[in-house]
Every structure is written in structure tokens, then in C-alpha cells.
Design an enzyme around this catalytic site. Sequence first.
Site, PDB file in Angstrom:
ATOM      1  N   HIS A  78       9.734  -0.722   8.777  1.00 39.64           N
ATOM      2  CA  HIS A  78       8.676  -1.736   8.870  1.00 39.64           C
ATOM      3  C   HIS A  78       8.719  -2.686   7.660  1.00 39.64           C
ATOM      4  CE1 HIS A  78       6.994   0.263  12.316  1.00 39.64           C
ATOM      5  NE2 HIS A  78       6.704   1.353  11.636  1.00 39.64           N
TER       6      HIS A  78
ATOM      7  N   ASP B  62       0.849  -1.208   0.000  1.00 42.81           N
ATOM      8  CA  ASP B  62       0.000   0.000   0.000  1.00 42.81           C
ATOM      9  C   ASP B  62       0.881   1.253   0.000  1.00 42.81           C
ATOM     10  OD1 ASP B  62       0.897  -0.576   2.627  1.00 42.81           O
ATOM     11  OD2 ASP B  62      -0.822   0.387   3.569  1.00 42.81           O
TER      12      ASP B  62
HETATM   13  C1  BDR Z   1       2.686  -0.599   8.652  1.00 43.14           C
HETATM   14  O1  BDR Z   1       1.573   0.281   8.448  1.00 43.14           O
HETATM   15  C2  BDR Z   1       1.793   1.085   7.316  1.00 43.14           C
HETATM   16  O2  BDR Z   1       1.518   2.413   7.624  1.00 43.14           O
HETATM   17  C3  BDR Z   1       3.235   0.928   6.945  1.00 43.14           C
HETATM   18  O3  BDR Z   1       3.423   1.029   5.550  1.00 43.14           O
HETATM   19  C4  BDR Z   1       3.582  -0.453   7.446  1.00 43.14           C
HETATM   20  O4  BDR Z   1       3.240  -1.435   6.496  1.00 43.14           O
HETATM   21  C5  BDR Z   1       3.343  -0.261   9.968  1.00 43.14           C
HETATM   22  O5  BDR Z   1       2.446  -0.420  11.034  1.00 43.14           O
HETATM   23 CA    CA Z   2       2.801  -0.819   4.156  1.00 36.95          CA
END
Ligand code: BDR
Ligand code: CA
Length: 318
Positions: free
Chosen positions: A244, A10
Site C-alpha cells: 500500500h 502512521d
Molecule cells: C492503509 O491503511 C493502513 O492500515 C496502511 O498502513 C495503509 O496506509 C491501507 O488501507
Molecule cells: Ca499507513
Amino acid sequence: MTTKIIFDTDPGIDDAMALLFIEASPALDLLAITTVYGNADIETTTRNALYLKQRFGLAAPVYQGTDKPLLRPRNPSPTFVHGVNGLGDVELTGLVPALHEAKPAHQAIIDLARQHPGEVVLCAVGPLTNLALALQADPEVASLLKSVVVMGGAFGLAGKPGNVTPVAEANIWNDPEAADQVFTAPWPVVVVSLDVTTQVVMSPTYMDDLEGRAGEAGAFLNAISKPYAAFYGDRDGVVGCCVHDAAAVAYVIDPSLFGLRRGSVRVVTEGIALGQTCLKAEGELFGPSAWDDQPIQAVTVTVDEARLLRLYRETMAG
Ligand code: BDR
Ligand code: CA
């Protein structure tokens, strides 16, 4: 031998960092990018995937996925983290808009799994709705993928049980029912959670250095990392960006960077703990519970931060 990978994403600032990491890695062969709502609406995340594909010459096709969770309305986009355009509101200049493939994302996942049985790793770093739709449309897909590596969830092991509520992580909270279906399906899942991703931070100095080593991609990543780092600085006092989504990619490239715990994972789908991920470790004994007879999956519990940051930098530098 390269690993075939589908990237369900995303984009998203850290998604972009992860996507360019996949593209740069000689260990990975990117078969497809499948998009999902999450950090922005589906039109924006798909546009961002297409932008990154065009600007950085990615060969993989982009398949647009679903625009909403399985059962609930979509949560508002976290513009305070990823900007209104999903990429930190850095200007996306100069490219003719490209088109995504006609086939929906979940069908592309099924078809690629059938084309390369046992060979494809599905790395999912957004809400897990496309994966749940693939399972619903063709349950056999669970036996056709090599593994599923998810960035999501939190098990409270590093004192960080959630990032959107005190106990829920964004990707899981955005579609808890889909996440529960994915974790309880009979495919091998590795959950790369906040417990490790908050332990890996790219500092402003690291990003400046990356800009010097990784050409146009490094400069772009440094630019989009600034608003992301500002968010983490204001909210958590972190100096830099938590890694992340690229941590999930790092797991696919080199699992030895992580320590694992095995067990069955369920997701809370109602009440104040909506989206919480709960592990029953293998071998633990309790009375009858919702974890009984569920597949044993793996969750990451430790990470070698220095080695992961080195892997990212060296991969991006070519
Ligand atoms: C996750 O949430 C999204 O905002 C980031 O892209 C990542 O995949 C972190 O909690
Ligand atoms: Ca993400």
C-alpha cells in the site's frame, strides 16, 4: 535532481516499508516525517517513527501530529493487522527513546512548504487529518506544495472497493471529513488507491530475497512483513503483503509505473457508505452534483507490478 518529500505516516508495517524505501532512494530528499494516529494511537506511531529514525540512521526530524480525526472519535487501532506495537509485535530492541520535535506536524508541513515554495511533495499514507489541519491553519499551503500524493481510497476498478467496509478504505474511513477537504482543496492530488495497491504483492520469497540484499533494513522488513502477510493470507487469500504505502512512494519516484484517470473526488461523510471515495471523471456530464466546480485531481487506475517490485528491490539493495 532530487525531489523534496514530507512523509505523513502512521507506522504501521507497510508505512515502515515505505519510509525505508524513501530513505534508500537517491531520487528523494526526506525533509520531515510527520506522524498521525491510524494503525495505532499517536504515541505509538510517533514512537515507531522515532525508532525507525534511530535504528536506521534517518536524518529527517519527526514531528508528532494529531491524535484524533477532525470531528469524530478515533476508531479502534487495527491491532489484528499491525499488532499492538504497530510493527507486527516484533520486539523493538535496544535503543534509547528519542524525542520528537516540539512543533506540531501540520505546522511543520506549512513551514516547510513556505521554506521551499513549489518544491515539496507531501506523501500522506495515513488518515489525512494533519493535511486538513494545515489547510485550515494556512489555506495558502495549497499553492505552495508541488503535489500531494495520498495512499488511500478505492474506486472499485479492481473489484476491491474497500478494506474496512465493503466500500471504504482504512485511511479515508478513519477521517472522511479530512479526506474530503484534502481532495477538494486547490492543490494537485494523486490518489494511489486500493485499486492498484492490491495488485502489487511482496511474496514471502520476495521478502527473503530482500533480506539477502538489503542488510539490516531487509531483515527488519522481512520480520515485520510476516504477521502482515498472515493477515492478508487469512482474510483475502493473498500470498504475501499488499504494497500500500510504498506504492505511493513509488509514484513519487516514478509516475510512469501507473496509469491515471482524472476527475473530481468526493468522500462520503455520512451513512452506510461512510468513507467511500467517489470519482466523477473529467468530461462526464451529469445534472448538478456535489462534484461541480471541484478541482480536477488524479487517481491511479493501473500499475506495472513487476516494475514497481523491481524498483523497490533495487532501491533497497542500494
Ligand atoms: C492503509 O491503511 C493502513 O492500515 C496502511 O498502513 C495503509 O496506509 C491501507 O488501507
Ligand atoms: Ca499507513
